[in-house]
Design a protein around this motif. Structure first.
Motif, PDB file in Angstrom:
ATOM      1  N   ALA A 358     -14.560  17.238  31.741  1.00 22.24           N
ATOM      2  CA  ALA A 358     -14.279  17.340  30.307  1.00 22.24           C
ATOM      3  C   ALA A 358     -15.544  17.612  29.500  1.00 22.24           C
ATOM      4  O   ALA A 358     -15.479  18.116  28.375  1.00 22.24           O
ATOM      5  CB  ALA A 358     -13.601  16.064  29.808  1.00 22.24           C
ATOM      6  N   HIS A 359     -16.698  17.291  30.073  1.00 20.82           N
ATOM      7  CA  HIS A 359     -17.979  17.617  29.436  1.00 20.82           C
ATOM      8  C   HIS A 359     -18.451  19.022  29.802  1.00 20.82           C
ATOM      9  O   HIS A 359     -19.543  19.435  29.401  1.00 20.82           O
ATOM     10  CB  HIS A 359     -19.043  16.598  29.855  1.00 20.82           C
ATOM     11  N   GLY A 360     -17.650  19.741  30.598  1.00 23.53           N
ATOM     12  CA  GLY A 360     -17.995  21.117  30.917  1.00 23.53           C
ATOM     13  C   GLY A 360     -18.702  21.315  32.235  1.00 23.53           C
ATOM     14  O   GLY A 360     -19.093  22.440  32.557  1.00 23.53           O
ATOM     15  N   HIS A 361     -18.868  20.249  33.010  1.00 26.39           N
ATOM     16  CA  HIS A 361     -19.543  20.403  34.298  1.00 26.39           C
ATOM     17  C   HIS A 361     -18.601  21.042  35.323  1.00 26.39           C
ATOM     18  O   HIS A 361     -17.398  20.784  35.336  1.00 26.39           O
ATOM     19  CB  HIS A 361     -20.023  19.041  34.817  1.00 26.39           C
ATOM     20  N   THR A 362     -19.151  21.858  36.206  1.00 24.37           N
ATOM     21  CA  THR A 362     -18.370  22.526  37.243  1.00 24.37           C
ATOM     22  C   THR A 362     -18.268  21.634  38.477  1.00 24.37           C
ATOM     23  O   THR A 362     -18.929  20.600  38.565  1.00 24.37           O
ATOM     24  CB  THR A 362     -19.028  23.852  37.638  1.00 24.37           C
ATOM     25  N   GLY A 406     -14.913  28.662  35.739  1.00 23.54           N
ATOM     26  CA  GLY A 406     -14.832  29.100  34.349  1.00 23.54           C
ATOM     27  C   GLY A 406     -15.891  30.101  33.952  1.00 23.54           C
ATOM     28  O   GLY A 406     -15.773  30.761  32.906  1.00 23.54           O
ATOM     29  N   ASN A 407     -16.908  30.233  34.765  1.00 19.74           N
ATOM     30  CA  ASN A 407     -17.971  31.201  34.473  1.00 19.74           C
ATOM     31  C   ASN A 407     -17.535  32.567  34.979  1.00 19.74           C
ATOM     32  O   ASN A 407     -17.319  32.744  36.184  1.00 19.74           O
ATOM     33  CB  ASN A 407     -19.269  30.758  35.158  1.00 19.74           C
ATOM     34  N   PRO A 408     -17.407  33.567  34.102  1.00 19.53           N
ATOM     35  CA  PRO A 408     -16.922  34.869  34.570  1.00 19.53           C
ATOM     36  C   PRO A 408     -17.811  35.508  35.628  1.00 19.53           C
ATOM     37  O   PRO A 408     -17.352  36.377  36.370  1.00 19.53           O
ATOM     38  CB  PRO A 408     -16.861  35.713  33.289  1.00 19.53           C
ATOM     39  N   THR A 410     -18.689  34.186  38.275  1.00 22.33           N
ATOM     40  CA  THR A 410     -18.200  33.762  39.597  1.00 22.33           C
ATOM     41  C   THR A 410     -16.739  34.129  39.816  1.00 22.33           C
ATOM     42  O   THR A 410     -16.149  33.764  40.818  1.00 22.33           O
ATOM     43  CB  THR A 410     -18.358  32.235  39.768  1.00 22.33           C
ATOM     44  N   LEU A 411     -16.164  34.874  38.878  1.00 22.09           N
ATOM     45  CA  LEU A 411     -14.743  35.195  38.967  1.00 22.09           C
ATOM     46  C   LEU A 411     -14.444  36.202  40.072  1.00 22.09           C
ATOM     47  O   LEU A 411     -13.406  36.121  40.734  1.00 22.09           O
ATOM     48  CB  LEU A 411     -14.249  35.728  37.623  1.00 22.09           C
ATOM     49  N   HIS A 412     -15.344  37.153  40.282  1.00 21.70           N
ATOM     50  CA  HIS A 412     -15.100  38.206  41.275  1.00 21.70           C
ATOM     51  C   HIS A 412     -16.406  38.517  41.994  1.00 21.70           C
ATOM     52  O   HIS A 412     -16.965  39.608  41.866  1.00 21.70           O
ATOM     53  CB  HIS A 412     -14.531  39.445  40.583  1.00 21.70           C
ATOM     54  N   GLN A 413     -16.866  37.557  42.763  1.00 17.55           N
ATOM     55  CA  GLN A 413     -18.132  37.721  43.461  1.00 17.55           C
ATOM     56  C   GLN A 413     -17.968  38.592  44.695  1.00 17.55           C
ATOM     57  O   GLN A 413     -16.871  38.725  45.254  1.00 17.55           O
ATOM     58  CB  GLN A 413     -18.681  36.355  43.866  1.00 17.55           C
TER      59      GLN A 413
END
Length: 631
Positions: A358-362, A406-408, A410-413
């Motif tokens: 919830a703090h944005g950590h992956t 959530g980081n684009p 890493t969306l299509h590596q």
């Protein structure tokens, strides 16, 4: 293959010394509990199959009697020593356990006329040897009922070492399991079975030597036996908490706990013995919310809630708690404390992971940030010998938020080979990468060495220097790992980088799995084997008649998929096929060639047989020893 590993580096020695200083190794309570109630054992503890091949050898772990070496995390060494305590043990009057004859325990409750057995180990040979010991020491009585606590193979695979199909047919033995048991057994051992079995070779270190630079245990137990895995279908199913059964005069009160440690699982309470069995929902360590061999993510919140419910339902009226791995806990307050600790362990991992998310950590960041609070962190029963806090936190994240962080970017590596080529090029070539990586190795940064050199291995799989350096880094990571699963993954990866994949010609007896699979289960697996790209553009219709069960299905290949539909009469199709369910199963699992079945008459074909041959030509055969640490 017996290969001696390299020595521990100064960094690894220091890391393991730090563990020794941090934990209370003077606490011997677990050793006293593990030995409590000892009756007898086998000496030597060597179990063979009908052909004389060894399927279980406890003596290969005799080295664990020594002090922890530099090449093993001392906490893991301590747990592995506990696993070597084996034999028949009295839990309370009327309840006994055989421990150390396999990775799991076999528990026996004395009924009116015989033994009620809980979880008959992994293999028939080990279950039979355990029962021989029981009858020698406690009396020659029949097995009158069997309880499968859940759908993992080490809790049902030895069943035919105790009872037979004829016993079930005659009604002299009942088998009880949680609802969903068969479906999840097939799902885990067939649908995803090939990939999972290959990864399990890493997780359990099946190709590693036993010893200080190899396997010291599996964390959950010493290891899995290699005997004959069997299966008999349950006669009774538990569908809800509060359900009661009487088995050979013994009263059982069940707690249904799906989607905790297994998709189908249950605890039970024995009121006449004031004894609580928590199946594998609690253990003397941190279990897996995700198992590295591969499986569905387990629900940490539900798992914790089930333990909490068990405390309210049973703890106040229990004098002993026993489980399907490890040793019992005696005393109402002690078992309550143990249950509360296990409840809080899984709840903390769940809630803290979501708080950090919830703090944005992956998921990768959370795995590095999360720490257990005291006293959980230093409790022996919370240590990560099988699961780890790192990968369990990732499991919670994945359950709620999936693999994508959530980081684009890493969306299509790029996949590993293509990424590896680019990384190596950007870093100035393989020689430059290896030169810098050797410095990192000397600095003790083994995680980075394994990560960065992996790019070289995937870009240049024949680069022997890269393979050796990555193997050296993985080996040191294995020597430091507290989790047996991580240790075995690291060391197996190192071995395959150095020596290649060990391929065996052995085959598995799938007859019991086939007997338990429905026709629709078989056809679903056949659909998994269909090569979609090859099947694209093909349109096939097969009218299928399973003769011994009188089931009919229309099979259709369309849009690169195989779908089946239940029918009540013959359908208009390119070819019609009549066969038994056993023949269908053998074809489905790839155990028999189609033309051989047609030739011997076990498959009868009407119409154009070439259509059926075309369908089977579109099916993949899976390699049991596919590459993992190399492309």
């Amino acid at each position: 293959m017996t290969v001696k590993g390299k020595s521990a580096t100064a960094t690894t020695k220091a890391a393991n010394r730090a563990v020794s200083a941090r934990l209370d190794f003077d606490d011997k309570t677990a050793f006293d509990d593990a030995r409590r109630g000892f009756v007898a054992t086998l000496d030597p503890l060597v179990i063979r199959n009908a052909q004389g091949h060894v399927v279980w050898d406890g003596d290969t772990y005799a080295f664990l009697a020594d002090e922890a070496p530099d090449t093993v995390n001392p906490s893991l060494w301590r747990m592995s020593q506990l696993h070597t305590i084996h034999g028949l043990f009295k839990v309370v009057d009327g309840i006994y356990q055989v421990r150390g004859f396999d990775i799991s325990n076999m528990t026996l409750v004395e009924g009116d006329t015989g033994y009620v057995v809980i979880d008959p180990l992994t293999s028939a040979e080990c279950a039979s040897a355990a029962m021989d010991l029981v009858r020698r020491e406690l009396g020659d009585r029949p097995v009158t009922a069997i309880v499968y606590t859940h759908s993992h193979v080490d809790h049902f695979g030895g069943v035919k070492g105790l009872v037979s199909e004829a016993d079930i047919s005659a009604g002299s033995v009942r088998i009880v399991a949680p609802t969903g048991f068969l479906a999840h057994t097939v799902s885990e051992n067939v649908y995803a079975g090939n990939a999972m079995n290959r990864r399990a070779q890493y997780m359990h270190g099946g190709k590693l030597p036993h010893g200080p630079s190899g396997v010291v245990s599996a964390g959950l137990g010493l290891g899995l036996s290699t005997g004959t895995v069997t299966l008999l279908e349950p006669t009774d199913y538990v569908t809800e908490t509060g359900q009661e059964l009487v088995l050979d005069g013994v009263r059982f009160e069940f707690q249904y706990t799906p989607d905790a440690e297994a998709p189908a699982e249950m605890n039970f309470y024995l009121p006449d013995f004031r004894a609580l069995c928590m199946a594998e929902n609690v253990s003397h360590h941190m279990h897996n919310l995700y198992t590295p061999r591969g499986a569905q993510i387990r629900d940490a919140a539900a798992w914790s809630d089930y333990i909490h419910a068990a405390i309210g339902l049973y703890a106040h009226r229990s004098d002993v708690l026993f489980i399907c791995h490890h040793w019992p806990v005696w005393g109402r307050q002690k078992l309550t404390d143990f249950l509360e600790q296990q409840r809080d362990l899984y709840r903390y991992i769940h809630d803290e992971t979501l708080r950090l998310a919830a703090h944005g950590h992956t998921l990768v960041e959370i795995a590095e940030l999360i720490e257990l609070p005291e006293p959980l962190g230093s409790s022996w029963s919370s240590r990560g010998y099988y699961g780890t806090l790192n990968h369990n936190a990732k499991a919670v994240y994945q359950k709620y938020l999936g693999w994508f962080d959530g980081n684009p970017a890493t969306l299509h590596q790029h996949p590993p080979v293509e990424a590896g080529k680019r990384y190596v090029e950007y870093m100035g070539g393989a020689d430059a990468v290896l030169r810098n990586a050797r410095k990192s190795f000397d600095d003790g940064d083994y995680r980075w060495v394994a990560q960065v050199v992996n790019h070289v291995v995937f870009a240049e799989p024949d680069n022997q220097q890269a393979r050796e350096l990555q193997a050296d880094a993985l080996e040191q990571l294995g020597y430091q790992a507290e989790s047996a699963s991580w240790r075995n993954f690291y060391l197996t990866g190192a071995q395959e980088l150095r020596h290649g994949v060990v391929v065996e010609s052995t085959s598995f007896d799938t007859s019991d799995v086939l007997a338990a699979m429905t026709t629709d289960m078989m056809l679903k697996y056949l659909a998994i084997r269909l090569n979609g790209p090859k099947a694209a553009g093909r349109a096939l219709r097969v009218d299928l008649h399973v003769t011994d069960t009188d089931e009919r299905r229309l099979l259709q290949v369309t849009n690169g998929v195989l779908v089946h539909t239940a029918t009540s009469a013959p359908q208009d199709a390119d070819v019609s096929v009549a066969l038994t369910r056993a023949a269908l199963g053998s074809l489905t699992l790839g155990g028999t060639a189609l033309d051989r079945c047609i030739a011997d008459g076990s498959v009868s074909v009407g119409g154009n047989a070439d259509v059926l041959r075309e369908l089977f030509a579109l099916l993949d055969t899976f390699d049991r020893f596919f590459d993992i640490v190399t492309p």
